[in-house]
Motif scaffolding. Sequence first.
Motif, PDB file in Angstrom:
ATOM      1  N   SER A  85     -20.311  15.905 -26.471  1.00  0.00           N
ATOM      2  CA  SER A  85     -19.652  17.013 -26.540  1.00  0.00           C
ATOM      3  C   SER A  85     -20.755  18.102 -25.891  1.00  0.00           C
ATOM      4  O   SER A  85     -20.140  19.085 -24.926  1.00  0.00           O
ATOM      5  CB  SER A  85     -19.943  17.560 -27.838  1.00  0.00           C
ATOM      6  N   ARG A  86     -21.959  17.868 -25.794  1.00  0.00           N
ATOM      7  CA  ARG A  86     -22.868  18.751 -25.048  1.00  0.00           C
ATOM      8  C   ARG A  86     -22.723  18.635 -23.581  1.00  0.00           C
ATOM      9  O   ARG A  86     -22.898  19.439 -22.676  1.00  0.00           O
ATOM     10  CB  ARG A  86     -24.407  18.106 -25.502  1.00  0.00           C
ATOM     11  N   SER A  87     -22.058  17.534 -23.007  1.00  0.00           N
ATOM     12  CA  SER A  87     -21.781  17.392 -21.639  1.00  0.00           C
ATOM     13  C   SER A  87     -20.369  17.837 -21.417  1.00  0.00           C
ATOM     14  O   SER A  87     -19.795  17.726 -20.220  1.00  0.00           O
ATOM     15  CB  SER A  87     -21.938  15.701 -21.320  1.00  0.00           C
ATOM     16  N   GLY A  88     -19.619  18.388 -22.356  1.00  0.00           N
ATOM     17  CA  GLY A  88     -18.414  18.851 -21.745  1.00  0.00           C
ATOM     18  C   GLY A  88     -17.335  17.798 -22.140  1.00  0.00           C
ATOM     19  O   GLY A  88     -16.227  18.088 -21.729  1.00  0.00           O
ATOM     20  N   ARG A  89     -17.439  16.394 -22.700  1.00  0.00           N
ATOM     21  CA  ARG A  89     -16.557  15.638 -22.678  1.00  0.00           C
ATOM     22  C   ARG A  89     -16.319  15.444 -24.332  1.00  0.00           C
ATOM     23  O   ARG A  89     -16.579  14.117 -24.642  1.00  0.00           O
ATOM     24  CB  ARG A  89     -17.025  14.270 -21.954  1.00  0.00           C
ATOM     25  N   GLU A  90     -15.996  16.205 -24.838  1.00  0.00           N
ATOM     26  CA  GLU A  90     -15.707  16.164 -26.375  1.00  0.00           C
ATOM     27  C   GLU A  90     -14.754  15.053 -26.767  1.00  0.00           C
ATOM     28  O   GLU A  90     -14.969  14.310 -27.838  1.00  0.00           O
ATOM     29  CB  GLU A  90     -15.306  17.398 -26.983  1.00  0.00           C
ATOM     30  N   ASN A  91     -13.887  14.735 -26.085  1.00  0.00           N
ATOM     31  CA  ASN A  91     -12.798  13.761 -26.154  1.00  0.00           C
ATOM     32  C   ASN A  91     -13.566  12.197 -26.425  1.00  0.00           C
ATOM     33  O   ASN A  91     -12.911  11.262 -27.044  1.00  0.00           O
ATOM     34  CB  ASN A  91     -11.741  13.581 -25.142  1.00  0.00           C
ATOM     35  N   LEU A  92     -14.830  12.080 -25.745  1.00  0.00           N
ATOM     36  CA  LEU A  92     -15.339  10.851 -25.749  1.00  0.00           C
ATOM     37  C   LEU A  92     -16.605  10.939 -27.111  1.00  0.00           C
ATOM     38  O   LEU A  92     -17.457   9.853 -27.170  1.00  0.00           O
ATOM     39  CB  LEU A  92     -16.197  10.709 -24.524  1.00  0.00           C
TER      40      LEU A  92
END
Length: 320
Positions: A85-92
């Motif tokens: 989420s912190r890297s902008g890939r909440e789906n993972l």
Amino acid sequence: MKALVYTGVETLEYRSVADPVAEKGETLVRIDSVGVCGSDMHAFLGHDDRRPAPLILGHEGAGVTSDGRRVTINPLVTDPKSAASRSGRENLCPSRQIISMPPREGAFAEQVAVPESNLVEIPDHITLEQAALAEPIAVSWHAVRLGLAALHPTDIRCAHVIGGGAIGVAAALSLKAMGAEGVTLSEPNAARAAYLCDTCGIDVVEKPEQSVPLVIDAVGFASTRATACELVCPGGVILHIGLGSAEGGLDIRRITLQEITLIGTYTYTAQDFRDACRAMFEGRLGALDWFETRELSAGFAAFAELRSGKTHAPKIILKP
């Protein structure tokens, strides 16, 4: 409240259930419109262990909050503190949840509780039925963004989509909105194909005249994966969105020898969801009229209609 409850294989019951309770940071949304997704059908047929009965399905929802805001729902609930989420890939996010999977009940109901941060307000010119298309559109928007970015700089931005369901249609529209040219789509159901041509302005063909740099499998069966491997040009990209089945179809030898990139895509990031909504609101994805509506109480009949292939529209929206 009333809800459409999945109670066993090929069984749905419209019945009274307890009202949802909003936890800290959550908001209750009175559902106006909720789409039937292919994943709902997989659960209905007993093909999805992630959705055990009894369960309220449905995650493509739009409605009105208690303070009167018209919203569409991002159903993917994630931990904002996770590395993904912190890297902008909440789906993972490893602890991701989605409404319509335990422990979260879905939107085939009069109300659903979701985090306030998962709501996107919709402008007055967008209907709540149109707003219910945001979730499947976001799935395809996310995939198309990844696919176009993976193309070689010298490749023409040309693509073919396999499958004329909601995800395939949304992919074709997203491709056009992002500047792709020569976008075609294949759909074996002749009535559905005609509908897509007439209603959505999509160029539906049996297969493209020549191989293309980008192929999107919006179905996900062995046969469609084999078709994708056949149609993609050397050095091209296959985007795999569909979850029809898990095995077979990939020509690993051709993928290896011709340096074909295979990308699996799942849902969307929070930014992709917002960007897809913005494209909808700005009219860049067309009229958003490729749906039919049914009463939630008639949900079982709607599932039967979808299963039989009798409906021409890519999406059926249920109305509580």
